[in-house]
Scaffold this motif. Structure first.
Motif, PDB file in Angstrom:
ATOM      1  N   PHE A  41       0.825  -1.200   0.000  1.00  0.00           N
ATOM      2  CA  PHE A  41       0.000   0.000   0.000  1.00  0.00           C
ATOM      3  C   PHE A  41       0.864   1.257   0.000  1.00  0.00           C
ATOM      4  O   PHE A  41       0.575   2.221  -0.710  1.00  0.00           O
ATOM      5  CB  PHE A  41      -0.940   0.008   1.207  1.00  0.00           C
ATOM      6  N   ASN A  42       1.926   1.269   0.816  1.00  0.00           N
ATOM      7  CA  ASN A  42       2.812   2.430   0.838  1.00  0.00           C
ATOM      8  C   ASN A  42       3.391   2.717  -0.540  1.00  0.00           C
ATOM      9  O   ASN A  42       3.475   3.876  -0.973  1.00  0.00           O
ATOM     10  CB  ASN A  42       3.964   2.197   1.823  1.00  0.00           C
ATOM     11  N   LEU A  43       3.813   1.677  -1.234  1.00  0.00           N
ATOM     12  CA  LEU A  43       4.353   1.856  -2.579  1.00  0.00           C
ATOM     13  C   LEU A  43       3.297   2.431  -3.512  1.00  0.00           C
ATOM     14  O   LEU A  43       3.561   3.381  -4.268  1.00  0.00           O
ATOM     15  CB  LEU A  43       4.868   0.525  -3.117  1.00  0.00           C
ATOM     16  N   ALA A  44       2.073   1.884  -3.455  1.00  0.00           N
ATOM     17  CA  ALA A  44       0.998   2.368  -4.307  1.00  0.00           C
ATOM     18  C   ALA A  44       0.667   3.822  -4.005  1.00  0.00           C
ATOM     19  O   ALA A  44       0.492   4.649  -4.917  1.00  0.00           O
ATOM     20  CB  ALA A  44      -0.244   1.491  -4.128  1.00  0.00           C
ATOM     21  N   LEU A  45       0.564   4.160  -2.716  1.00  0.00           N
ATOM     22  CA  LEU A  45       0.226   5.530  -2.327  1.00  0.00           C
ATOM     23  C   LEU A  45       1.331   6.501  -2.714  1.00  0.00           C
ATOM     24  O   LEU A  45       1.071   7.596  -3.232  1.00  0.00           O
ATOM     25  CB  LEU A  45      -0.035   5.590  -0.818  1.00  0.00           C
ATOM     26  N   ALA A  46       2.592   6.113  -2.467  1.00  0.00           N
ATOM     27  CA  ALA A  46       3.713   6.992  -2.822  1.00  0.00           C
ATOM     28  C   ALA A  46       3.780   7.227  -4.327  1.00  0.00           C
ATOM     29  O   ALA A  46       4.053   8.349  -4.786  1.00  0.00           O
ATOM     30  CB  ALA A  46       5.018   6.391  -2.313  1.00  0.00           C
ATOM     31  N   LEU A  47       3.512   6.201  -5.123  1.00  0.00           N
ATOM     32  CA  LEU A  47       3.480   6.366  -6.580  1.00  0.00           C
ATOM     33  C   LEU A  47       2.355   7.321  -6.992  1.00  0.00           C
ATOM     34  O   LEU A  47       2.544   8.201  -7.838  1.00  0.00           O
ATOM     35  CB  LEU A  47       3.279   5.009  -7.248  1.00  0.00           C
ATOM     36  N   SER A  48       1.196   7.134  -6.386  1.00  0.00           N
ATOM     37  CA  SER A  48       0.046   7.984  -6.709  1.00  0.00           C
ATOM     38  C   SER A  48       0.341   9.449  -6.396  1.00  0.00           C
ATOM     39  O   SER A  48      -0.005  10.342  -7.168  1.00  0.00           O
ATOM     40  CB  SER A  48      -1.178   7.506  -5.923  1.00  0.00           C
ATOM     41  N   ARG A  49       0.983   9.703  -5.256  1.00  0.00           N
ATOM     42  CA  ARG A  49       1.315  11.081  -4.876  1.00  0.00           C
ATOM     43  C   ARG A  49       2.269  11.721  -5.888  1.00  0.00           C
ATOM     44  O   ARG A  49       2.283  12.936  -6.061  1.00  0.00           O
ATOM     45  CB  ARG A  49       1.952  11.094  -3.486  1.00  0.00           C
ATOM     46  N   LEU A  50       3.061  10.887  -6.542  1.00  0.00           N
ATOM     47  CA  LEU A  50       4.012  11.394  -7.543  1.00  0.00           C
ATOM     48  C   LEU A  50       3.388  11.497  -8.931  1.00  0.00           C
ATOM     49  O   LEU A  50       4.072  11.828  -9.895  1.00  0.00           O
ATOM     50  CB  LEU A  50       5.247  10.490  -7.588  1.00  0.00           C
ATOM     51  N   GLY A  51       2.095  11.194  -9.033  1.00  0.00           N
ATOM     52  CA  GLY A  51       1.395  11.351 -10.304  1.00  0.00           C
ATOM     53  C   GLY A  51       1.378  10.119 -11.180  1.00  0.00           C
ATOM     54  O   GLY A  51       0.984  10.201 -12.349  1.00  0.00           O
ATOM     55  N   VAL A  52       1.777   8.982 -10.643  1.00  0.00           N
ATOM     56  CA  VAL A  52       1.770   7.731 -11.407  1.00  0.00           C
ATOM     57  C   VAL A  52       0.429   7.028 -11.211  1.00  0.00           C
ATOM     58  O   VAL A  52      -0.072   6.928 -10.089  1.00  0.00           O
ATOM     59  CB  VAL A  52       2.913   6.802 -10.950  1.00  0.00           C
ATOM     60  N   GLY A  53      -0.166   6.533 -12.294  1.00  0.00           N
ATOM     61  CA  GLY A  53      -1.392   5.753 -12.188  1.00  0.00           C
ATOM     62  C   GLY A  53      -1.113   4.428 -11.500  1.00  0.00           C
ATOM     63  O   GLY A  53      -0.067   3.817 -11.721  1.00  0.00           O
ATOM     64  N   VAL A  54      -2.032   3.994 -10.662  1.00  0.00           N
ATOM     65  CA  VAL A  54      -1.823   2.774  -9.870  1.00  0.00           C
ATOM     66  C   VAL A  54      -2.999   1.822 -10.030  1.00  0.00           C
ATOM     67  O   VAL A  54      -4.162   2.229  -9.956  1.00  0.00           O
ATOM     68  CB  VAL A  54      -1.639   3.106  -8.370  1.00  0.00           C
ATOM     69  N   ASP A  55      -2.686   0.556 -10.262  1.00  0.00           N
ATOM     70  CA  ASP A  55      -3.649  -0.530 -10.183  1.00  0.00           C
ATOM     71  C   ASP A  55      -2.988  -1.608  -9.333  1.00  0.00           C
ATOM     72  O   ASP A  55      -1.823  -1.478  -8.944  1.00  0.00           O
ATOM     73  CB  ASP A  55      -4.001  -1.060 -11.578  1.00  0.00           C
ATOM     74  N   GLY A  56      -3.709  -2.660  -9.029  1.00  0.00           N
ATOM     75  CA  GLY A  56      -3.115  -3.720  -8.231  1.00  0.00           C
ATOM     76  C   GLY A  56      -4.156  -4.560  -7.554  1.00  0.00           C
ATOM     77  O   GLY A  56      -5.354  -4.471  -7.853  1.00  0.00           O
ATOM     78  N   ILE A  57      -3.699  -5.374  -6.618  1.00  0.00           N
ATOM     79  CA  ILE A  57      -4.591  -6.280  -5.905  1.00  0.00           C
ATOM     80  C   ILE A  57      -4.130  -6.382  -4.454  1.00  0.00           C
ATOM     81  O   ILE A  57      -2.945  -6.556  -4.173  1.00  0.00           O
ATOM     82  CB  ILE A  57      -4.631  -7.671  -6.593  1.00  0.00           C
ATOM     83  N   PHE A  58      -5.082  -6.245  -3.526  1.00  0.00           N
ATOM     84  CA  PHE A  58      -4.825  -6.239  -2.092  1.00  0.00           C
ATOM     85  C   PHE A  58      -5.919  -7.037  -1.401  1.00  0.00           C
ATOM     86  O   PHE A  58      -7.059  -7.071  -1.872  1.00  0.00           O
ATOM     87  CB  PHE A  58      -4.841  -4.808  -1.540  1.00  0.00           C
ATOM     88  N   ARG A 126      -5.931  -6.305 -16.763  1.00  0.00           N
ATOM     89  CA  ARG A 126      -5.553  -5.100 -16.026  1.00  0.00           C
ATOM     90  C   ARG A 126      -4.040  -5.023 -15.850  1.00  0.00           C
ATOM     91  O   ARG A 126      -3.432  -3.967 -16.032  1.00  0.00           O
ATOM     92  CB  ARG A 126      -6.254  -5.077 -14.666  1.00  0.00           C
ATOM     93  N   LEU A 127      -3.437  -6.122 -15.494  1.00  0.00           N
ATOM     94  CA  LEU A 127      -1.987  -6.134 -15.321  1.00  0.00           C
ATOM     95  C   LEU A 127      -1.279  -5.793 -16.620  1.00  0.00           C
ATOM     96  O   LEU A 127      -0.299  -5.047 -16.633  1.00  0.00           O
ATOM     97  CB  LEU A 127      -1.551  -7.509 -14.799  1.00  0.00           C
ATOM     98  N   GLN A 128      -1.787  -6.309 -17.721  1.00  0.00           N
ATOM     99  CA  GLN A 128      -1.127  -6.114 -19.013  1.00  0.00           C
ATOM    100  C   GLN A 128      -1.256  -4.686 -19.541  1.00  0.00           C
ATOM    101  O   GLN A 128      -0.577  -4.324 -20.498  1.00  0.00           O
ATOM    102  CB  GLN A 128      -1.690  -7.111 -20.027  1.00  0.00           C
ATOM    103  N   ARG A 129      -2.100  -3.870 -18.907  1.00  0.00           N
ATOM    104  CA  ARG A 129      -2.195  -2.464 -19.284  1.00  0.00           C
ATOM    105  C   ARG A 129      -1.168  -1.606 -18.555  1.00  0.00           C
ATOM    106  O   ARG A 129      -1.082  -0.397 -18.793  1.00  0.00           O
ATOM    107  CB  ARG A 129      -3.603  -1.925 -18.987  1.00  0.00           C
ATOM    108  N   SER A 130      -0.394  -2.207 -17.676  1.00  0.00           N
ATOM    109  CA  SER A 130       0.566  -1.462 -16.867  1.00  0.00           C
ATOM    110  C   SER A 130       1.929  -1.394 -17.538  1.00  0.00           C
ATOM    111  O   SER A 130       2.255  -2.189 -18.415  1.00  0.00           O
ATOM    112  CB  SER A 130       0.691  -2.098 -15.482  1.00  0.00           C
ATOM    113  N   ASP A 131       2.730  -0.413 -17.092  1.00  0.00           N
ATOM    114  CA  ASP A 131       4.082  -0.241 -17.611  1.00  0.00           C
ATOM    115  C   ASP A 131       5.128  -0.942 -16.754  1.00  0.00           C
ATOM    116  O   ASP A 131       6.264  -1.144 -17.188  1.00  0.00           O
ATOM    117  CB  ASP A 131       4.426   1.255 -17.679  1.00  0.00           C
ATOM    118  N   LEU A 132       4.744  -1.300 -15.537  1.00  0.00           N
ATOM    119  CA  LEU A 132       5.657  -1.993 -14.631  1.00  0.00           C
ATOM    120  C   LEU A 132       4.811  -2.719 -13.596  1.00  0.00           C
ATOM    121  O   LEU A 132       3.751  -2.231 -13.188  1.00  0.00           O
ATOM    122  CB  LEU A 132       6.612  -1.007 -13.959  1.00  0.00           C
ATOM    123  N   VAL A 133       5.284  -3.886 -13.156  1.00  0.00           N
ATOM    124  CA  VAL A 133       4.621  -4.658 -12.104  1.00  0.00           C
ATOM    125  C   VAL A 133       5.583  -4.736 -10.935  1.00  0.00           C
ATOM    126  O   VAL A 133       6.756  -5.079 -11.102  1.00  0.00           O
ATOM    127  CB  VAL A 133       4.248  -6.069 -12.592  1.00  0.00           C
TER     128      VAL A 133
END
Length: 308
Positions: A41-58, A126-133
């Protein structure tokens, strides 16, 4: 830019103390904070704050904390599809932070352990639409293995932060593009950074072996010594740490990884990405807790401009 996070989420409790506790010792605390956390979650939130789109599973459990996590996701624009409910308790952790900002912590992963490879297969588009996993070791091996294998087949880079450390399975390692570890985790991999000359022109033998096995890049964070990056085609690069008055180092490693990924996906050089990563890590230490500490793209830029 979008990152898919094979995630973990916990209710994170932080306790501020004068010194870290000894066995059997009771301490008075100067501050207490409870907030959504967990390395994924921290990684996802930190990426979002930097303007990166986030998807994932929790995964969350079936307790009162699940609704806290669900509302947090909604408030931050994360899709409800990113959350799965599983039997049992939502993950939770406690960190003690001393007067210098150093910490010790324990995490009960709870429902995070229920994430399975089948969950990954069910959201492959959804995963395949991402630029990095990206993944950390607060998630089980099977979903990481499935996600990284799918990413590699789709030509998508992967980043692994094997924390808390356990043996990295050969199948996960073979599908990892970027490995980010701290000095303790590096030592578990046979990499002794204590004696490594940060001005050396060749990496340690253990890192050479890992790079020879297919890894694109290895980054080792070294606390107040900064970070070192190792790439098969270039000499090692050392990024110095930014000097700040640290209050709490919880989340700094997650912020470092987010800053690096955001810069990498923006097309910046390795050196520029490491500088941004180090700045993100430093900025995150300036207040108690991680949730409100991660920098925005604007605050990161202002900090770096000031440091020129």
């Amino acid at each position: 830019m979008q990152v898919f996070v094979v995630g973990s989420v916990v209710v994170a409790c932080s306790v501020k103390v004068a010194q870290l506790p000894l066995a059997g010792e009771s301490l008075s605390a100067s501050a207490f904070l409870a907030e959504p956390g967990g390395k994924g979650f921290n990684l996802a939130l930190a990426l979002s704050r930097l303007g990166v789109g986030v998807d994932g599973i929790f995964c969350v459990g079936e307790d009162m904390f699940a609704s806290v996590i669900s509302s947090t996701f909604s408030n931050h624009g994360f899709s409800s599809e990113m959350l799965l409910r599983r039997a049992g308790s939502t993950g939770a952790g406690v960190a003690f932070i001393d007067s210098s900002g150093e910490n010790c912590l324990a995490v009960s992963l709870g429902a995070n352990r229920a994430l399975a490879a089948a969950d990954i297969h069910g959201l492959a588009p959804r995963l395949q639409r991402s630029d990095l996993v990206a993944a950390t070791f607060e998630s089980p091996d099977d979903p990481i293995d499935a996600a990284f294998a799918l990413a590699r087949r789709s030509g998508i880079r992967t980043l692994l932060n094997p924390s808390p450390f356990r043996r990295i399975s050969p199948s996960i390692l073979s599908n990892t593009s970027i490995l980010v570890v701290n000095a303790v985790e590096a030592a578990e991999l046979g990499i002794d950074m204590r004696s490594f000359d940060l001005d050396a022109v060749r990496p340690p033998p253990a890192i050479e072996r890992l790079l020879g096995g297919g890894l694109e890049l290895i980054i080792v964070t070294l606390g107040d010594r900064g970070a070192a990056a190792f790439h098969a085609q270039t000499p090692p690069y050392h990024q110095a740490a930014f000097e700040v008055a640290a209050v709490d180092t919880v989340g700094a490693g997650d912020a470092f990884a987010a800053g690096f990924v955001a810069s990498l996906l923006a097309g910046k050089s390795l050196r520029a990405a490491l500088r941004s990563a180090a700045a993100c890590g430093a900025l995150t230490t300036l207040q108690l807790g991680a949730f409100n500490s991660f920098p925005t793209a604007a605050s990161l830029m202002a900090f770096l401009d000031h440091k020129i």
